[in-house]
Design an enzyme around this catalytic site. Structure first.
Site, short mmCIF file in Angstrom:
data_model
loop_
_atom_site.label_atom_id
_atom_site.label_comp_id
_atom_site.label_asym_id
_atom_site.label_seq_id
_atom_site.Cartn_x
_atom_site.Cartn_y
_atom_site.Cartn_z
N SER A 37 48.22 41.41 44.43
CA SER A 37 47.37 42.13 44.78
C SER A 37 46.57 41.88 45.65
CB SER A 37 46.87 42.89 43.44
OG SER A 37 45.47 41.69 42.70
N HIS A 262 38.74 43.30 45.07
CA HIS A 262 39.94 43.41 45.88
C HIS A 262 38.97 43.33 46.87
CE1 HIS A 262 41.99 43.08 41.72
NE2 HIS A 262 43.25 42.65 42.54
#
Length: 280
Positions: A37, A262
Site C-alpha cells: 500500500s 499511509h
C-alpha cells in the site's frame, strides 16, 4: 537519459531531493511497479478499480515516476495489504483477486520498482496494538514492553527474503534495473502527538527506531543483491504529527482525502521525485 548504474551509493540516493524533470525520450521500454500500500495508495478520488480492493491510485509514487521518465509502457500492479507471498500468488482483495504481481514481469521489462516488507513484519498489527496499549499508559512505553524485542527479530528474518525478492525479479526480467523503495517516516523521532495519534510518548522513539531498522535492513539486503535502494524515511518534519500542509503521511484521522496511516499525495510526490532522481 543515461541508464542507472547499480553502483550508485545508497547514501547519495537517500539524500536526493531535487525533482527529476520529465524525459523527452526515455531509455526505458517497460516499467513495472510492484509492492504494497505504501506504493499503491494516493488520493482516494483517484482509486483504480482493477481491482478496487488494492486501493491502487493514479497519483501514487509509481505513477509519478512514470510521468517523469516516460517509459514506453508502464504497468502498475501494486496492491494494498500485499506481502511477499503475494508477489508470486494471487492476493484476495475486494473485487479481486489481484494476480500474482510477478506475473507482470517479462523478459523485456527493463525497470522495476518494488516496496515490500512492511506487512510481512506486521505493520497493521503493530499500529493497532500500539494504539490500544497507549490508552493504558500514554506517557510510558507499553508497546515496547509488549513486543520485548519481537519486532527486531521479525525484521532480521525479513532481510534474506528481500534478497530473494530481488533475485526472483532478476530471474524473470534479467535486463531490468531494480529499485527497492523504503517507507516514508510515520512518526517523529521523539515526542509524538497523543491522543491525536494514539502512540504513547515513550513508544514514539522506539517505533521510529523500529522503522529506521526496517528501512536499513531492506536497504542493506537490496543493495547486496545488486538493486538500488531509495530511502524516503531519512527525511523528518513530514510525519503524522505535523500540520496538514506539512505532513506526507496521514494519521488515524486523515486531514486529506487519503488512507489513514499511509502516504498522501504530497508524500507520494516526494517519493516519486527521489526515486526518479535515483533512476536518472
Amino acid at each position: 537519459m543515461p541508464r542507472m548504474s547499480r553502483a550508485v551509493l545508497p547514501a547519495l540516493l537517500a539524500t536526493a531531493l531535487l525533482t527529476a524533470p520529465a524525459a523527452a525520450d526515455s531509455s526505458y521500454q517497460r516499467y513495472v511497479a510492484l509492492g504494497d500500500s505504501f506504493a499503491a495508495v494516493g488520493t482516494l478520488t483517484n482509486i483504480r478499480t482493477d481491482p478496487i480492493g488494492c486501493a491502487r491510485a493514479t497519483d501514487n509514487y509509481p505513477s509519478g515516476v512514470a510521468a517523469r521518465i516516460q517509459p514506453e509502457q508502464f504497468v502498475d500492479v501494486t496492491c494494498g495489504g500485499a506481502r511477499i507471498p503475494d508477489l508470486t500468488s494471487p492476493q484476495d482483495v475486494t473485487g479481486g483477486p489481484n494476480p500474482a504481481q510477478f506475473d507482470a514481469l517479462t523478459p523485456d521489462t527493463d525497470l522495476v520498482t518494488v516496496s515490500i516488507g512492511g506487512n510481512d513484519v506486521g505493520f497493521g498489527e503493530i499500529i493497532s496494538t500500539c494504539a490500544r496499549l497507549s490508552l493504558t499508559d500514554p506517557f510510558g512505553a507499553p508497546c515496547k514492553a509488549h513486543y520485548d524485542g519481537e519486532l527486531e527479530r521479525r525484521i532480521a528474518a525479513l532481510g534474506p527474503r528481500i534478497t530473494e525478492v530481488v533475485e526472483q525479479i532478476r530471474d524473470r526480467s534479467p535486463r531490468a534495473d531494480i529499485v527497492v523503495v523504503g517507507y516514508l517516516r510515520i512518526l517523529p523521532p521523539r515526542g509524538g502527538c497523543w491522543p491525536v495519534v494514539p502512540v504513547a510518548y515513550g513508544d514514539v522513539p522506539h517505533f521510529a527506531g523500529i522503522q529506521d531498522l526496517l528501512n536499513a535492513t531492506i536497504g542493506r539486503h537490496a543493495t547486496a543483491a545488486g538493486a538500488v535502494f531509495v530511502n524516503p524515511g531519512v527525511t523528518t518534519g513530514h510525519d503524522v504529527c505535523q500540520l496538514p500542509h506539512l505532513k506526507w503521511v496521514e494519521g488515524f484521522i486523515p486531514t486529506s482525502l487519503s488512507v489513514p496511516v499511509h502516504p498522501n499525495a504530497r508524500g507520494q510526490a516526494h517519493v516519486a521525485s527521489i526515486t526518479a532522481a535515483a533512476i536518472g
